[in-house]
Scaffold this active site. Structure first.
Site, PDB file in Angstrom:
ATOM      1  N   PRO A  32     -29.036 -39.957 -28.784  1.00  9.67           N
ATOM      2  CA  PRO A  32     -29.622 -40.581 -29.975  1.00  9.67           C
ATOM      3  C   PRO A  32     -30.989 -39.989 -30.292  1.00  9.67           C
ATOM      4  CG  PRO A  32     -28.795 -42.234 -28.435  1.00  9.67           C
ATOM      5  CD  PRO A  32     -28.741 -40.908 -27.729  1.00  9.67           C
ATOM      6  N   GLU A  33     -31.139 -39.552 -31.515  1.00  9.92           N
ATOM      7  CA  GLU A  33     -32.427 -39.051 -31.983  1.00  9.92           C
ATOM      8  C   GLU A  33     -33.041 -40.096 -32.917  1.00  9.92           C
ATOM      9  OE1 GLU A  33     -34.080 -36.525 -31.123  1.00  9.92           O
ATOM     10  OE2 GLU A  33     -32.684 -35.176 -30.113  1.00  9.92           O
TER      11      GLU A  33
END
Ligand SMILES: [Zn+2]
Length: 300
Positions: A32-33
């Protein structure tokens, strides 16, 4: 307490079926960014804000770090007053303090009916008076659940640079912070003390759009080029947020909209392929143990 890992995730594996579904162009799986975390925050907020916490279930004592006693002692009976994001951390605010969550490399938060069967890696349930639970699932356990007392700032949130979508982040800021820095521009841009949440994909794509070679010394880049870079970072992150992030991972619910951002990539994961602007084969470079593709004609 050690800093959170950056995104040295290229060698991680996921189930084949998921990888194929997520990365039709054979790109590696992604953690996840910032856009995924912001999408998660926006998706969770309407289900959480105003709800009262009725119970906490911890199925293990730790994730990346031990889960502090305050989570079980302070959160029950509290009303959730806000759900915020800082860098890639989520904060669930109540009167005595905030639950501080990080999704790590494989974390997922979902709001589910409370009778939803528990599966492997479902480590934490926060039960709500709506009859739902906020369930934290994290196969690799690089995520965390920590406690931030009201009025305090957790040490993980101290010394972070500005949010990339805030007014504090612009070309003048990057220019002034980069003077005298010999680090490569890409490494500089990914330094969480300079600006938060610009991960590998976004750094590579932003530098391409700004025409800056990723290996260029940060201190050599002009003010005008940093203005283009800051604008590119904002554009690309804002676009990714509207698409729900770079990946198709269902952070929220089975009906969450998939993101198709990977089809828009100019350089990331495309070493050896032709530049979409000039046609020259993209070069590869390793910076800080990360592979970077870039165009030696379009980026200087
Ligand atoms: Zn090119």
């Amino acid at each position: 307490m050690p800093a959170h890992p950056t995104d040295d995730w290229q060698f991680l594996t996921r189930p084949i079926s998921m990888r194929v579904r997520i990365f039709p162009n054979a790109l590696p799986p992604s953690m996840p960014e910032l856009p995924e975390v912001e999408t998660t925050r926006a998706g969770l907020a309407p289900h959480l804000i105003g709800r009262r916490i009725t119970g906490i279930t911890l199925r293990r004592p730790d994730l990346r770090w031990p889960i502090p006693e305050a989570i079980e002692q302070r959160l029950p009976k509290q009303k959730i007053v806000d759900v915020r994001r800082r860098a890639k951390y989520l904060l669930i605010d109540t009167a005595p303090g905030s639950a501080l969550l990080h999704l790590g490399m494989s974390g997922m938060l979902r709001v589910l009916p409370k009778r939803t069967p528990v599966e492997a890696h479902d480590h934490v349930d926060i039960a709500l008076d709506s009859g739902c639970v906020l369930r934290f699932t994290d196969p690799r356990r690089f995520g965390c659940l920590l406690w931030q007392p009201a009025g305090a700032m957790h040490e993980l949130l101290q010394n972070l640079g500005p949010e990339p979508l805030s007014d504090a982040f612009d070309g003048d800021y990057l220019f002034s912070r980069s003077r005298g820095r010999r680090a490569p521009a890409k490494t500089f841009l990914m330094d969480q003390g300079i600006v938060v949440g610009v991960g590998n994909i976004y750094a590579a794509e932003s530098l391409f759009r700004a025409g800056i070679a990723p290996g260029r010394e940060a201190g050599e880049v002009s003010r005008a080029r940093y203005a283009r870079l800051a604008a590119a970072v904002k554009d690309i992150l804002a676009f990714a947020i509207t698409r729900g992030g770079t990946t198709l991972r269902d952070f929220l619910s089975p009906d969450s909209a998939p993101g198709y951002f990977e089809q828009e990539l100019f350089v990331y994961g495309r070493e050896g392929e032709p530049c979409k602007v000039c046609g020259r084969p993209l070069r590869g470079l390793r910076l800080g143990n990360r592979a970077t593709a870039w165009c030696s004609r379009c980026q200087r």
